[in-house]
Design an enzyme around this catalytic site. Structure first.
Site, PDB file in Angstrom:
ATOM      1  N   GLN A 102       0.850  -1.087  -0.120  1.00  0.00           N
ATOM      2  CA  GLN A 102       0.117  -0.020  -0.048  1.00  0.00           C
ATOM      3  C   GLN A 102       0.783   1.476   0.089  1.00  0.00           C
ATOM      4  OE1 GLN A 102      -3.611  -0.579   2.786  1.00  0.00           O
ATOM      5  NE2 GLN A 102      -2.050  -2.043   3.460  1.00  0.00           N
ATOM      6  N   ASP A 105       6.392   4.443  -1.524  1.00  0.00           N
ATOM      7  CA  ASP A 105       7.810   5.192  -1.374  1.00  0.00           C
ATOM      8  C   ASP A 105       8.809   4.317  -2.228  1.00  0.00           C
ATOM      9  OD1 ASP A 105       7.580   3.282   1.792  1.00  0.00           O
ATOM     10  OD2 ASP A 105       7.822   2.549   0.008  1.00  0.00           O
ATOM     11  N   HIS A 120      -1.296   1.170  -4.215  1.00  0.00           N
ATOM     12  CA  HIS A 120      -2.041   2.780  -4.256  1.00  0.00           C
ATOM     13  C   HIS A 120      -1.026   3.588  -5.015  1.00  0.00           C
ATOM     14  CE1 HIS A 120      -4.018   1.878  -0.111  1.00  0.00           C
ATOM     15  NE2 HIS A 120      -4.602   1.272  -1.137  1.00  0.00           N
ATOM     16  N   CYS A 128       0.649  14.156 -15.623  1.00  0.00           N
ATOM     17  CA  CYS A 128      -0.040  15.423 -15.898  1.00  0.00           C
ATOM     18  C   CYS A 128      -1.413  15.378 -15.958  1.00  0.00           C
ATOM     19  CB  CYS A 128       0.490  15.920 -17.320  1.00  0.00           C
ATOM     20  SG  CYS A 128      -0.470  17.402 -17.672  1.00  0.00           S
ATOM     21  N   CYS A 149       3.730  20.162 -16.189  1.00  0.00           N
ATOM     22  CA  CYS A 149       4.105  19.293 -17.142  1.00  0.00           C
ATOM     23  C   CYS A 149       4.833  20.411 -18.283  1.00  0.00           C
ATOM     24  CB  CYS A 149       3.150  18.674 -17.609  1.00  0.00           C
ATOM     25  SG  CYS A 149       3.340  17.830 -19.020  1.00  0.00           S
ATOM     26  N   CYS A 151       3.588  20.607 -21.108  1.00  0.00           N
ATOM     27  CA  CYS A 151       2.340  21.235 -21.777  1.00  0.00           C
ATOM     28  C   CYS A 151       1.682  22.292 -20.620  1.00  0.00           C
ATOM     29  CB  CYS A 151       1.300  20.018 -21.915  1.00  0.00           C
ATOM     30  SG  CYS A 151       0.221  19.475 -20.418  1.00  0.00           S
ATOM     31  N   GLU A 216       0.597  -3.686  16.933  1.00  0.00           N
ATOM     32  CA  GLU A 216      -0.627  -3.691  17.761  1.00  0.00           C
ATOM     33  C   GLU A 216      -1.452  -4.709  16.934  1.00  0.00           C
ATOM     34  OE1 GLU A 216      -0.243   1.361  18.186  1.00  0.00           O
ATOM     35  OE2 GLU A 216      -1.714   0.369  16.835  1.00  0.00           O
TER      36      GLU A 216
HETATM   37  N1  APR Z   1       6.744  -2.623  12.291  1.00  0.00           N
HETATM   38  C1  APR Z   1       5.565  -3.106  11.841  1.00  0.00           C
HETATM   39  N2  APR Z   1       4.148  -2.204  11.929  1.00  0.00           N
HETATM   40  C2  APR Z   1       4.155  -1.237  12.460  1.00  0.00           C
HETATM   41  C3  APR Z   1       5.395  -0.570  12.708  1.00  0.00           C
HETATM   42  C4  APR Z   1       6.901  -1.095  12.659  1.00  0.00           C
HETATM   43  N3  APR Z   1       7.987  -0.703  12.726  1.00  0.00           N
HETATM   44  N4  APR Z   1       5.197   0.840  13.192  1.00  0.00           N
HETATM   45  C5  APR Z   1       3.989   0.823  13.141  1.00  0.00           C
HETATM   46  N5  APR Z   1       3.232  -0.157  12.600  1.00  0.00           N
HETATM   47  C6  APR Z   1       1.976  -0.613  12.497  1.00  0.00           C
HETATM   48  C7  APR Z   1       0.931   0.380  13.157  1.00  0.00           C
HETATM   49  O1  APR Z   1       0.705  -0.315  14.334  1.00  0.00           O
HETATM   50  C8  APR Z   1      -0.176   0.180  12.311  1.00  0.00           C
HETATM   51  O2  APR Z   1      -1.097  -1.011  12.232  1.00  0.00           O
HETATM   52  O3  APR Z   1       1.583  -0.200  11.220  1.00  0.00           O
HETATM   53  C9  APR Z   1       0.601  -0.013  10.703  1.00  0.00           C
HETATM   54  C10 APR Z   1       0.358   1.467  10.121  1.00  0.00           C
HETATM   55  O4  APR Z   1      -1.055   1.749   9.664  1.00  0.00           O
HETATM   56  P1  APR Z   1      -1.351   3.010   8.735  1.00  0.00           P
HETATM   57  O5  APR Z   1      -0.551   4.196   9.115  1.00  0.00           O
HETATM   58  O6  APR Z   1      -2.837   3.201   8.634  1.00  0.00           O
HETATM   59  O7  APR Z   1      -0.647   2.778   7.308  1.00  0.00           O
HETATM   60  P2  APR Z   1      -1.593   1.801   6.182  1.00  0.00           P
HETATM   61  O8  APR Z   1      -2.169   0.520   6.832  1.00  0.00           O
HETATM   62  O9  APR Z   1      -0.671   1.188   5.172  1.00  0.00           O
HETATM   63  O10 APR Z   1      -2.542   2.633   5.775  1.00  0.00           O
HETATM   64  C11 APR Z   1      -3.302   2.323   4.446  1.00  0.00           C
HETATM   65  O11 APR Z   1      -4.309   4.350   4.140  1.00  0.00           O
HETATM   66  O12 APR Z   1      -3.963   6.611   4.459  1.00  0.00           O
HETATM   67  C12 APR Z   1      -4.083   5.713   3.456  1.00  0.00           C
HETATM   68  O13 APR Z   1      -3.306   5.304   1.378  1.00  0.00           O
HETATM   69  C13 APR Z   1      -2.865   5.274   2.692  1.00  0.00           C
HETATM   70  O14 APR Z   1      -1.719   3.468   1.813  1.00  0.00           O
HETATM   71  C14 APR Z   1      -2.327   3.931   2.959  1.00  0.00           C
HETATM   72  C15 APR Z   1      -3.581   3.331   3.505  1.00  0.00           C
END
Ligand code: APR
Length: 249
Positions: A102, A105, A120, A128, A149, A151, A216
């Site tokens: 997701q 980067d 994503h 553009c 861009c 253009c 978590e």
């Molecule tokens: N190692 C593993 N997990 C981790 C770590 C770590 N070092 N640090 C944090 N986490 C966990 C958190 O506990 C959380 O469950 O990573 C998760 C991050 O959750 P989000 O910030 O919601 O990221 P993500 O699940 O990728 O979000 C999904 O939401 O905002 C949109 O498009 C964006 O792709 C993103 C999508």
């Protein structure tokens, strides 16, 4: 946790086709903040105010000012961490086939995984909004905001904003690999955003083992995942690989 590390090593060693689903959590150890939870981007910004396609169309300069400050500088400097490298090692061992990420980067490709589905999209490319030509982000002059861009159309990151569709070919292929895998590693995602969070459900319903790695629990933990290894991706991947070496030797 130790017995779960052994269990994960055994499950991976017995697997023919491992797929990983990753989220922002795997990149936090590379200095990229997550979206939710403590230090998350959405703690400081309203998700629907900067990450929704209607806002990008309505006020691209506002979105760009925040994106460039919050994303470009951080992503430009980020490098893969042990979590990314652990998934590359699983591919080198012939166990892991595909990473569905997701994240935008580009760190999985930089680390060396060869089949990465960027669910994503990617921040490494801009598109553009007028002529739809794509250009690599690092080649874009960001002194003018919003960047334009050739253009003169406004450029936008080649990422999926809220209110937009997942690129159909990514969605279709992700469902396919999720249905075909026998183990899905779910690393660093809060499993809230759909349809990405559906992939572990598809894997589970197709008979795969679902293993979460996260400090978590998530909505998957008690309903879909076989087990959750509580910890940070880098350390947990290192420890699973250490156990795996004992099993595979
Ligand atoms: N190692 C593993 N997990 C981790 C770590 C770590 N070092 N640090 C944090 N986490 C966990 C958190 O506990 C959380 O469950 O990573 C998760 C991050 O959750 P989000 O910030 O919601 O990221 P993500 O699940 O990728 O979000 C999904 O939401 O905002 C949109 O498009 C964006 O792709 C993103 C999508």
């Amino acid at each position: 946790m130790h017995h779960l590390l052994k269990r994960a090593a055994a499950d991976l060693a017995a697997a023919q086709n491992v797929v990983a689903l990753t989220g922002a959590g795997i990149s936090t150890e590379s200095g990229i903040p997550p979206f939710r939870g403590k230090g998350g981007l959405w703690e400081r910004f309203d998700l629907m105010e900067i990450a929704h396609i209607d806002v990008l169309r309505g006020d691209p300069a506002k979105v760009w000012r925040i994106l460039v400050k919050e994303m470009k500088e951080i992503v430009d400097q980020a490098r893969p961490n042990d979590g990314h490298k652990g998934l590359v090692k699983l591919e080198e061992l012939g166990l892991l086939k595909t990473v569905i990420t997701q994240n935008v980067d580009g760190l999985h490709q930089m680390a060396g995984n060869t089949d990465v589905i960027e669910f994503h999209g990617t921040f490494a490319w801009q598109r553009c909004m007028d002529c739809h030509q794509r250009v690599e982000t690092h080649k874009v002059d960001m002194t003018e905001i919003p960047p334009r861009c050739e253009c003169k159309g406004i450029l936008r990151p080649d990422v999926v904003f809220f209110g937009e569709l997942i690129p159909p070919h990514h969605l279709w292929r992700s469902r396919q690999v999720a249905a075909d895998c026998d183990v899905m590693l779910v690393v660093g995602t809060s499993a809230i955003v759909q349809p990405a969070a559906l992939m572990p459900v598809i894997a589970k319903n197709s008979g795969a083992k679902v293993i979460e790695i996260n400090p978590e629990s998530t909505p998957l933990t008690h309903q879909i995942s076989d087990y959750l290894i509580l910890g940070r991706a880098g350390e947990v991947m290192n420890r699973i690989l250490a156990e795996l070496e004992q099993v595979i030797r």
